[in-house]
Design a protein around this motif. Structure first.
Motif, PDB file in Angstrom:
ATOM      1  N   SER A   1       0.920  -1.242   0.004  1.00 47.76           N
ATOM      2  CA  SER A   1      -0.160   0.049   0.092  1.00 47.76           C
ATOM      3  C   SER A   1       0.837   1.341  -0.004  1.00 47.76           C
ATOM      4  O   SER A   1       1.702   1.420   0.711  1.00 47.76           O
ATOM      5  CB  SER A   1      -0.897   0.044   1.211  1.00 47.76           C
ATOM      6  N   GLY A   2       0.540   2.221  -0.872  1.00 51.78           N
ATOM      7  CA  GLY A   2       1.301   3.432  -0.948  1.00 51.78           C
ATOM      8  C   GLY A   2       2.558   3.361  -1.874  1.00 51.78           C
ATOM      9  O   GLY A   2       3.434   4.309  -1.975  1.00 51.78           O
TER      10      GLY A   2
ATOM     11  N   GLN B   1     -10.332   1.677  -8.071  1.00 50.45           N
ATOM     12  CA  GLN B   1     -10.253   0.957  -6.764  1.00 50.45           C
ATOM     13  C   GLN B   1     -11.351   1.516  -5.896  1.00 50.45           C
ATOM     14  O   GLN B   1     -11.856   0.741  -5.049  1.00 50.45           O
ATOM     15  CB  GLN B   1      -8.701   1.631  -6.168  1.00 50.45           C
TER      16      GLN B   1
ATOM     17  N   LYS C   1       0.987   2.654  -7.138  1.00 45.93           N
ATOM     18  CA  LYS C   1       0.242   1.663  -8.250  1.00 45.93           C
ATOM     19  C   LYS C   1      -0.705   2.722  -8.758  1.00 45.93           C
ATOM     20  O   LYS C   1      -1.038   2.611  -9.876  1.00 45.93           O
ATOM     21  CB  LYS C   1      -0.323   0.341  -7.689  1.00 45.93           C
ATOM     22  N   THR C   2      -1.597   3.016  -8.122  1.00 49.08           N
ATOM     23  CA  THR C   2      -2.875   3.940  -8.502  1.00 49.08           C
ATOM     24  C   THR C   2      -2.375   5.081  -9.133  1.00 49.08           C
ATOM     25  O   THR C   2      -2.818   5.380 -10.168  1.00 49.08           O
ATOM     26  CB  THR C   2      -3.744   4.353  -7.179  1.00 49.08           C
ATOM     27  N   THR C   3      -1.307   5.706  -8.469  1.00 47.93           N
ATOM     28  CA  THR C   3      -0.647   6.878  -9.107  1.00 47.93           C
ATOM     29  C   THR C   3      -0.258   6.802 -10.537  1.00 47.93           C
ATOM     30  O   THR C   3      -0.689   7.590 -11.667  1.00 47.93           O
ATOM     31  CB  THR C   3       0.607   7.479  -8.430  1.00 47.93           C
TER      32      THR C   3
HETATM   33  N1  LIG Z   1      -3.687  12.937  -4.191  1.00 47.60           N
HETATM   34  C1  LIG Z   1      -2.688  12.826  -3.570  1.00 47.60           C
HETATM   35  N2  LIG Z   1      -2.284  13.749  -2.836  1.00 47.60           N
HETATM   36  C2  LIG Z   1      -1.032  13.669  -2.093  1.00 47.60           C
HETATM   37  N3  LIG Z   1      -0.591  12.351  -2.040  1.00 47.60           N
HETATM   38  C3  LIG Z   1      -1.165  11.220  -2.609  1.00 47.60           C
HETATM   39  C4  LIG Z   1      -2.195  11.437  -3.361  1.00 47.60           C
HETATM   40  N4  LIG Z   1      -2.303  10.284  -3.988  1.00 47.60           N
HETATM   41  C5  LIG Z   1      -1.658   9.495  -3.543  1.00 47.60           C
HETATM   42  N5  LIG Z   1      -0.842  10.113  -2.680  1.00 47.60           N
HETATM   43  C6  LIG Z   1       0.558   9.302  -2.029  1.00 47.60           C
HETATM   44  O1  LIG Z   1       1.207   8.895  -3.137  1.00 47.60           O
HETATM   45  C7  LIG Z   1       1.834   7.638  -2.615  1.00 47.60           C
HETATM   46  C8  LIG Z   1       1.210   6.495  -3.628  1.00 47.60           C
HETATM   47  O2  LIG Z   1       0.019   6.473  -3.727  1.00 47.60           O
HETATM   48  P1  LIG Z   1      -0.828   5.112  -4.440  1.00 47.60           P
HETATM   49  O3  LIG Z   1      -2.328   5.655  -4.119  1.00 47.60           O
HETATM   50  O4  LIG Z   1      -0.422   5.419  -5.873  1.00 47.60           O
HETATM   51  O5  LIG Z   1      -0.368   3.916  -3.859  1.00 47.60           O
HETATM   52  P2  LIG Z   1      -1.041   2.400  -4.135  1.00 47.60           P
HETATM   53  O6  LIG Z   1       0.189   1.708  -4.393  1.00 47.60           O
HETATM   54  O7  LIG Z   1      -2.123   2.396  -5.291  1.00 47.60           O
HETATM   55  O8  LIG Z   1      -1.409   1.966  -2.733  1.00 47.60           O
HETATM   56  P3  LIG Z   1      -2.780   1.166  -2.237  1.00 47.60           P
HETATM   57  O9  LIG Z   1      -2.200  -0.323  -2.424  1.00 47.60           O
HETATM   58  O10 LIG Z   1      -2.912   1.246  -0.932  1.00 47.60           O
HETATM   59  O11 LIG Z   1      -3.858   1.318  -3.171  1.00 47.60           O
HETATM   60  C9  LIG Z   1       1.145   7.247  -1.369  1.00 47.60           C
HETATM   61  O12 LIG Z   1       2.103   7.736  -0.171  1.00 47.60           O
HETATM   62  C10 LIG Z   1      -0.126   8.186  -1.283  1.00 47.60           C
HETATM   63  O13 LIG Z   1      -0.055   8.786   0.171  1.00 47.60           O
END
Ligand SMILES: Nc1ncnc2c1ncn2[C@@H]1O[C@H](COP(=O)(O)OP(=O)(O)OP(=O)(O)O)[C@@H](O)[C@H]1O
Ligand SMILES: [Mg+2]
Length: 224
Positions: free
Chosen positions: A36-37, A85, A40-42
């Motif tokens: 998590s974090g 998601q 991936k979503t980014t």
């Molecule tokens: N809109 C935003 N504003 C500030 N920080 C963000 C934003 N979106 C994501 N982040 C930060 O960027 C990092 C990557 O987030 P992301 O959502 O891409 O992770 P992830 O791999 O998809 O996690 P998960 O498995 O929990 O979905 C995290 O530290 C998150 O807190």
């Protein structure tokens, strides 16, 4: 289909993606894994133009994200479907209406639209819920509506963000087989997941493991 070079993205002082480079050919299947974090979503949000490219180069389905104009983003989204998601379905509308929407926007003739929507709902075991409002569905059912809406348009590229998160094992496997069918028909799929079991469903798939915004491991040479 996807060409990324040195893509980085920061939210304030936090770097969510760092120097990300990879190529994915048309018809490829890629699993994005990592805690998590990890970012991936980014990454998925950049690929469908939900957040602007800050640094590096990115070409997706022939669209150069460095130079893309805002008015071309809807054209990119015609080629790229996303299973979010957090679903992003319209709770007050029925299952059928949610899934039909993307086809209505494309002006598909009604009889064809109805056939397509019904076929996708059948594949996801949602036929009996077609005329139920989405607000009345369970989390797993809503997730399947989100998948139905993404696949019904037959996109070139399907991005799925933790699509089995709310599903039991059997439903997760059924959903996975739908993605595999989709892939077998030539679509390119990127699936972000925590569910390691999914990886064994397609041994030839590409896998990228991300931690803290960087690729820490991949099962192929990333830039071919
Ligand atoms: N809109 C935003 N504003 C500030 N920080 C963000 C934003 N979106 C994501 N982040 C930060 O960027 C990092 C990557 O987030 P992301 O959502 O891409 O992770 P992830 O791999 O998809 O996690 P998960 O498995 O929990 O979905 C995290 O530290 C998150 O807190
Ligand atoms: Mg995420």
């Amino acid at each position: 289909m996807i060409h990324l070079r040195h893509v980085s993205h920061n939210f304030g002082s936090h770097w969510a993606l760092k120097n990300f480079s990879l190529d994915l050919d048309k018809g490829g299947f890629l699993f994005l894994v990592g805690p998590s974090g990890a970012g991936k979503t980014t990454l998925l949000r950049i690929l469908h133009g939900a957040i602007a490219l800050q640094r590096g180069q990115a070409v997706v389905c022939g669209f150069d994200l460095q130079t893309i104009k805002p008015k071309a983003i809807p054209l990119l989204r015609r080629e790229v479907s996303v299973v979010f998601q957090d679903f992003k379905i319209l709770p007050q509308r029925t299952v059928f209406a949610n899934v039909a929407l993307a086809l209505e926007v494309r002006n598909m003739p009604r009889p064809l639209l109805q056939r397509r929507v019904r076929a996708v709902l059948r594949g996801l075991d949602l036929e009996s819920k077609a005329h139920v409002s989405c607000a009345e569905l369970s989390g797993g059912e809503q997730q399947r509506v989100a998948v139905a809406r993404a696949v019904v348009v037959g996109p070139q590229l399907l991005l799925a963000d933790e699509p089995t998160g709310n599903l039991d094992r059997e439903l997760a496997m059924r959903l996975m087989s739908l993605f595999l069918q989709f892939h077998a028909h030539g679509s390119t799929v990127i699936l972000a997941t925590h569910n390691q079991e999914l990886l064994s469903c397609l041994p030839e798939a590409k896998i990228v493991h991300i931690e803290d915004g960087s690729i820490v491991w991949a099962n192929w040479s990333l830039t071919e």
